[in-house]
Design a protein around this motif. Structure first.
Motif, PDB file in Angstrom:
ATOM      1  N   ALA A 206       0.782  -1.239   0.000  1.00 29.97           N
ATOM      2  CA  ALA A 206       0.000   0.000   0.000  1.00 29.97           C
ATOM      3  C   ALA A 206       0.811   1.285   0.000  1.00 29.97           C
ATOM      4  O   ALA A 206       0.480   2.219   0.734  1.00 29.97           O
ATOM      5  CB  ALA A 206      -0.955   0.001   1.200  1.00 29.97           C
ATOM      6  N   PRO A 207       1.858   1.407  -0.808  1.00 30.21           N
ATOM      7  CA  PRO A 207       2.517   2.714  -0.899  1.00 30.21           C
ATOM      8  C   PRO A 207       1.554   3.739  -1.496  1.00 30.21           C
ATOM      9  O   PRO A 207       0.975   3.515  -2.565  1.00 30.21           O
ATOM     10  CB  PRO A 207       3.706   2.447  -1.836  1.00 30.21           C
ATOM     11  CG  PRO A 207       3.263   1.274  -2.673  1.00 30.21           C
ATOM     12  CD  PRO A 207       2.425   0.435  -1.756  1.00 30.21           C
ATOM     13  N   GLY A 208       1.327   4.823  -0.787  1.00 25.54           N
ATOM     14  CA  GLY A 208       0.398   5.836  -1.265  1.00 25.54           C
ATOM     15  C   GLY A 208      -1.034   5.351  -1.380  1.00 25.54           C
ATOM     16  O   GLY A 208      -1.831   5.945  -2.110  1.00 25.54           O
ATOM     17  N   GLY A 209      -1.380   4.269  -0.659  1.00 25.07           N
ATOM     18  CA  GLY A 209      -2.746   3.777  -0.667  1.00 25.07           C
ATOM     19  C   GLY A 209      -3.069   2.800  -1.775  1.00 25.07           C
ATOM     20  O   GLY A 209      -4.237   2.418  -1.945  1.00 25.07           O
ATOM     21  N   LEU A 210      -2.089   2.339  -2.541  1.00 26.79           N
ATOM     22  CA  LEU A 210      -2.336   1.359  -3.592  1.00 26.79           C
ATOM     23  C   LEU A 210      -2.693   0.005  -2.980  1.00 26.79           C
ATOM     24  O   LEU A 210      -2.236  -0.333  -1.890  1.00 26.79           O
ATOM     25  CB  LEU A 210      -1.095   1.201  -4.478  1.00 26.79           C
ATOM     26  CG  LEU A 210      -0.699   2.402  -5.341  1.00 26.79           C
ATOM     27  CD1 LEU A 210       0.635   2.136  -6.024  1.00 26.79           C
ATOM     28  CD2 LEU A 210      -1.781   2.710  -6.368  1.00 26.79           C
TER      29      LEU A 210
ATOM     30  N   VAL B 144       9.541  -0.921  -3.954  1.00 19.99           N
ATOM     31  CA  VAL B 144       9.537   0.537  -3.811  1.00 19.99           C
ATOM     32  C   VAL B 144      10.942   1.054  -3.526  1.00 19.99           C
ATOM     33  O   VAL B 144      11.793   0.335  -3.012  1.00 19.99           O
ATOM     34  CB  VAL B 144       8.597   0.993  -2.664  1.00 19.99           C
ATOM     35  CG1 VAL B 144       7.149   0.647  -2.968  1.00 19.99           C
ATOM     36  CG2 VAL B 144       9.021   0.379  -1.335  1.00 19.99           C
ATOM     37  N   ARG B 145      11.148   2.294  -3.855  1.00 19.16           N
ATOM     38  CA  ARG B 145      12.319   3.048  -3.401  1.00 19.16           C
ATOM     39  C   ARG B 145      11.847   3.933  -2.254  1.00 19.16           C
ATOM     40  O   ARG B 145      10.919   4.724  -2.418  1.00 19.16           O
ATOM     41  CB  ARG B 145      12.909   3.902  -4.526  1.00 19.16           C
ATOM     42  CG  ARG B 145      13.536   3.108  -5.646  1.00 19.16           C
ATOM     43  CD  ARG B 145      14.866   2.519  -5.229  1.00 19.16           C
ATOM     44  NE  ARG B 145      15.439   1.680  -6.284  1.00 19.16           N
ATOM     45  CZ  ARG B 145      16.590   1.023  -6.145  1.00 19.16           C
ATOM     46  NH1 ARG B 145      17.278   1.113  -5.003  1.00 19.16           N
ATOM     47  NH2 ARG B 145      17.039   0.274  -7.126  1.00 19.16           N
ATOM     48  N   VAL B 146      12.492   3.779  -1.104  1.00 18.95           N
ATOM     49  CA  VAL B 146      12.021   4.450   0.105  1.00 18.95           C
ATOM     50  C   VAL B 146      12.766   5.767   0.296  1.00 18.95           C
ATOM     51  O   VAL B 146      14.002   5.793   0.356  1.00 18.95           O
ATOM     52  CB  VAL B 146      12.195   3.558   1.342  1.00 18.95           C
ATOM     53  CG1 VAL B 146      11.631   4.262   2.578  1.00 18.95           C
ATOM     54  CG2 VAL B 146      11.503   2.212   1.140  1.00 18.95           C
ATOM     55  N   HIS B 147      11.999   6.832   0.409  1.00 15.07           N
ATOM     56  CA  HIS B 147      12.533   8.169   0.674  1.00 15.07           C
ATOM     57  C   HIS B 147      11.814   8.754   1.887  1.00 15.07           C
ATOM     58  O   HIS B 147      10.970   8.102   2.498  1.00 15.07           O
ATOM     59  CB  HIS B 147      12.350   9.065  -0.551  1.00 15.07           C
ATOM     60  CG  HIS B 147      13.149   8.640  -1.739  1.00 15.07           C
ATOM     61  ND1 HIS B 147      14.473   8.959  -1.897  1.00 15.07           N
ATOM     62  CD2 HIS B 147      12.800   7.888  -2.821  1.00 15.07           C
ATOM     63  CE1 HIS B 147      14.926   8.450  -3.030  1.00 15.07           C
ATOM     64  NE2 HIS B 147      13.939   7.796  -3.608  1.00 15.07           N
TER      65      HIS B 147
ATOM     66  N   ARG C  22       8.250   5.079  -3.327  1.00 19.53           N
ATOM     67  CA  ARG C  22       7.896   5.287  -4.730  1.00 19.53           C
ATOM     68  C   ARG C  22       7.982   3.940  -5.435  1.00 19.53           C
ATOM     69  O   ARG C  22       9.006   3.277  -5.411  1.00 19.53           O
ATOM     70  CB  ARG C  22       8.845   6.293  -5.384  1.00 19.53           C
ATOM     71  CG  ARG C  22       8.476   6.649  -6.821  1.00 19.53           C
ATOM     72  CD  ARG C  22       9.485   7.598  -7.448  1.00 19.53           C
ATOM     73  NE  ARG C  22      10.769   6.926  -7.693  1.00 19.53           N
ATOM     74  CZ  ARG C  22      11.891   7.220  -7.071  1.00 19.53           C
ATOM     75  NH1 ARG C  22      11.924   8.161  -6.142  1.00 19.53           N
ATOM     76  NH2 ARG C  22      13.012   6.578  -7.358  1.00 19.53           N
ATOM     77  N   VAL C  23       6.901   3.525  -6.066  1.00 19.25           N
ATOM     78  CA  VAL C  23       6.869   2.227  -6.733  1.00 19.25           C
ATOM     79  C   VAL C  23       7.981   2.141  -7.771  1.00 19.25           C
ATOM     80  O   VAL C  23       8.181   3.062  -8.574  1.00 19.25           O
ATOM     81  CB  VAL C  23       5.490   1.996  -7.392  1.00 19.25           C
ATOM     82  CG1 VAL C  23       5.488   0.701  -8.194  1.00 19.25           C
ATOM     83  CG2 VAL C  23       4.402   1.947  -6.324  1.00 19.25           C
ATOM     84  N   ASP C  24       8.727   1.027  -7.754  1.00 16.98           N
ATOM     85  CA  ASP C  24       9.867   0.821  -8.660  1.00 16.98           C
ATOM     86  C   ASP C  24       9.721  -0.564  -9.293  1.00 16.98           C
ATOM     87  O   ASP C  24      10.328  -1.538  -8.853  1.00 16.98           O
ATOM     88  CB  ASP C  24      11.178   0.935  -7.873  1.00 16.98           C
ATOM     89  CG  ASP C  24      12.399   0.931  -8.777  1.00 16.98           C
ATOM     90  OD1 ASP C  24      12.228   1.072 -10.005  1.00 16.98           O
ATOM     91  OD2 ASP C  24      13.515   0.755  -8.269  1.00 16.98           O
TER      92      ASP C  24
END
Length: 390
Positions: free
Chosen positions: A293-297, A303-306, A311-313
């Motif tokens: 669920a990055p960003g509610g997906l 993902v790339r974690v910042h 951010r989906v990768d």
């Protein structure tokens, strides 16, 4: 403990710009996360939040003193938080001003049903995880309302069924920033298994997996993907070698030579996946991780974690819309048919029929505003069911 009110208010602490990380819900998982956070100066400024402040103070001191034995000196503070009181929680958040909130809070842990007699557990487990959503969504919904009311912009990292909690709350603009566990928990085994099949070292292998909770729960237990949709990319030293992987042979290893401890012991793996994300956010590192669920997906992704989350990768050739579709398909195998635009959840009949037959619990669909009531009913009916086997 050791931190001051100025630190709790967000003033620079021992490490200058170290983020303040609040842990909400101090169960077994959060306790393991705390121990790991204190092992790294970048994440060792922590505040614990819960209803039983004396119990979590003692838990915090244990972790603090353990870290000191290893030469690490962070800070741990304690705050009283009852998530059912949204206004009071918002006031506490506004005063403490955490940069990151990690929540392991749930009305019923996933592992509770594993304490049933084995045959009974296996029968109830056929309902998968989707029908238990109210137990994990309720407190997340309350927390996110409090975060919004506090107006502090804290990033929220959720460990309670994030695959489904995230997309439900995203429909009303309240999604946690990112989830942890689930898809991440199976990646190390897939990495080692791929290395074995390709005859290379695990450190040379990079896996990118798109899959919902069902897949990551099913494969280690049964050695195959069951009804779970997924996408798996495998590269070695930067070269795509996905086509060389026999998925059946790979998955079979997870129920054989790569089988691991599960249950409470297995939470060590979930904690490590959580800390990978938390450290990535604390240091703005861009580290490759896997997270739900990055960003509610819906479901889970590489993902790339910042600083602001993940951010989906995706691997080459996989579009985001296709990754979302894969996760939604896998979500149906987990007992959730679909999530409407207003956050209403429709549960799959196949899985809900198991809950209806065993517990007398029948929830074909659930509006977000009714979640707490469904959680109360489900909790009550499960306790009545479990009491038969005491």
């Amino acid at each position: 403990m050791t931190s001051s009110r100025s630190e709790r208010a967000g003033a620079p602490a021992l490490g200058g710009d170290r983020p303040l990380i609040m842990l909400v819900g101090m169960g077994d998982l959060s306790a393991r996360v705390l121990t790991m956070l204190l092992d790294d100066p970048a994440t060792s400024r922590v505040v614990l939040a819960g209803r039983n402040t004396e119990a979590i103070r003692r838990r915090g001191n244990l972790a603090l003193f353990t870290a000191a034995n290893l030469g690490h000196h962070g800070s741990v503070d304690v705050e009283h938080v009852d998530l059912r009181n949204v206004e009071a929680t918002a006031r506490t958040l506004a005063r403490v001003r955490p940069d990151i909130v990690f929540t392991g809070a749930s009305l019923q842990s996933w592992r509770v049903i594993t304490q049933l007699p084995r045959q009974v557990f296996e029968e109830l487990d056929e309902a998968q995880f989707g029908p238990w959503l109210p137990m994990h969504l309720t407190l997340n919904h309350l927390l996110m309302q409090a975060v919004r009311a506090a107006g502090i912009g804290a990033r929220v990292v959720n460990a309670a069924f994030p695959d489904a909690v995230g997309p439900v709350l995203d429909k009303v603009g309240l999604a946690p920033t990112i989830g942890v566990g689930n898809v991440a928990n199976i990646v190390p085994a897939l990495t080692h298994g791929s290395a074995h099949l390709l005859g290379v070292r695990p450190c040379e292998v990079e896996v990118r997996l798109t899959a919902q909770h069902y897949f990551s729960h099913y494969v280690p237990r049964f050695g195959d993907a069951g009804r779970g949709a997924y996408h798996l990319g495998v590269s070695v030293a930067g070269r795509d070698r996905s086509d060389e992987i026999d998925h059946r042979a790979l998955f079979a290893q997870l129920d054989n030579r790569l089988k691991r401890l599960g249950g409470v012991d297995g939470q060590l793996l979930t904690a490590s996946s959580a800390v990978r994300v938390l450290r990535g956010m604390a240091t703005d590192s861009g580290v490759l991780a896997h997270a739900p669920a990055p960003g509610g997906l819906p479901g889970g992704y590489p993902v790339r974690v910042h600083r602001d989350g993940g951010r989906v990768d995706l691997p080459g050739g996989l579009a985001l819309r296709d990754a979302v579709r894969i996760n939604e398909d896998c979500q149906r195998a987990d007992g959730i048919d679909r999530i409407d635009d207003d956050g209403t959840v429709h549960f799959a009949e196949r899985e809900m029929s198991v809950m209806r037959r065993l517990l007398g619990y029948d929830c074909p669909s659930m509006k977000l505003g009714d979640c707490a009531e469904w959680a109360d009913e489900l909790g009550r009916k499960y306790r009545e069911f479990a009491a038969k086997f005491d």
